[in-house]
Design an enzyme around this catalytic site. Structure first.
Site: not given
Ligand SMILES: N[C@@H](CCC(=O)N[C@@H](CS)C(=O)NCC(=O)O)C(=O)O
Length: 316
Positions: A182, A49
């Site tokens: 994203y 992440c």
């Protein structure tokens, strides 16, 4: 009950990142509820992440890894099962050995918690509560509130004199690049994807231009949080985002010499390499997001050597 299975998109097919739930602050002040203390706090991270990675980079840069412990959740995020990040044999919760999922930690704060369960999580072992799960705020606390315990208290990644410029750049880099990749990858309409793609590459062009003239994004001499925040996305760009999120106009290692040198320079700072596991990063993205890569096959390339000399010394 929130949909915790899939990335959320709006009617236009645009990816919408959720609002972070827990926003308390550790403060180096006698009256503060959360005081900076050695061995009081724990960070839950995922190695894949980019948001969690920011907090690990701060631990290393400030020299706080002996003061704040951290552990990683399992590599895969099984969206379809809707249980979120999991603990496992290889990735136990060191403080709650019976917990099977990170959501168990969230339930310590709110037994009925039904929002998204995200990393990073800054957890207080004393009160058994999550202090904060917003990376941009956690890195500010690590930068300024633990200086009495830090090995590098003088390193200030958010100095007063540069704050407005840091904030200004972050405000561009977050939507267009950090979240832009994203937005491209999770878009559910061509238009939403096209817009995100344009944003990503216009931002990369701007950053490349800045880094052709100066060593770091804000200041020629000094690394700041703006560098850290951009770096965790830039590091993942070629191995993941180019293919997985369809950000394939250009590659950092081929088309952006200054960004590529910058990625290598930060990678080579003492302690930072230890926070990078490219196999885990690739496995997480390609094998977790089965809605965009249904076979779960992990591409073998590209081959990039982040240990090559960064060649940025001449800019100082
Ligand atoms: N605003 C948060 C975002 C964190 C975030 O979205 N983390 C992702 C991993 S890269 C996550 O845990 N996603 C799980 C989910 O949304 O279910 C931050 O910057 O800390």
């Amino acid at each position: 009950m929130a949909d915790t299975k899939n990335p959320i998109t709006n009617v236009k097919g645009e990816f919408i990142r959720g609002v972070t739930a827990f926003r308390n602050w550790i403060k180096d002040e006698p009256s503060a509820e959360y005081q900076p203390e050695a061995n009081r706090y724990h960070l839950y991270v995922a190695l894949a992440c980019p948001w969690a990675h920011r907090t690990l980079v701060l631990l290393k840069l400030k020299g706080l890894d002996h003061v704040i412990s951290y552990s990683t959740v399992d590599t895969l995020l099984e969206f379809e099962k809707g249980c979120g990040w999991a603990f496992g044999e290889k990735y136990p919760d060191p403080h709650h050995p019976t917990f099977t999922h990170l959501k168990d930690v969230y339930k310590l704060n709110e037994p009925d918690y039904s929002g998204r369960v995200t990393v990073p999580v800054l957890f207080d072992l004393k009160t058994q509560k999550i202090v904060n799960n917003e990376s941009s705020e956690i890195i500010r606390m690590l930068n300024s509130e633990f200086n009495k315990l830090a090995r590098h208290p003088d390193l200030d990644l958010y100095p007063e004199s540069l704050r407005s410029r840091i904030d200004e750049l972050n405000e561009q880099v977050y939507p267009k690049l950090n979240n832009g990749v994203y937005r491209a990858g999770f878009a559910k309409s061509q238009e939403a994807y096209n817009n995100a793609y344009e944003d990503v590459f216009s931002m990369l062009d701007i950053l490349e231009n800045i880094l052709s003239k100066q060593r770091y994004l804000i200041d020629n001499k000094q690394i700041t949080e703006a560098d850290v925040r951009a770096w965790t996305t830039l590091l993942r760009f070629d191995p993941v985002y180019v293919t997985h999120f369809k950000c394939n106009k250009k590659m950092i290692s081929k088309d952006y010499p200054n960004l590529y040198g910058f990625v290598r320079e930060i990678y080579q700072i003492d302690g930072i390499k230890e926070t990078v596991n490219l196999d885990e990063i690739k496995k997480h993205y390609f094998a977790s997001h089965l809605m965009i890569n249904p076979t779960g096959i992990i591409p073998r390339g590209p081959e990039i050597n982040y240990d090559l000399p960064h060649g940025r010394d001449h800019l100082q």
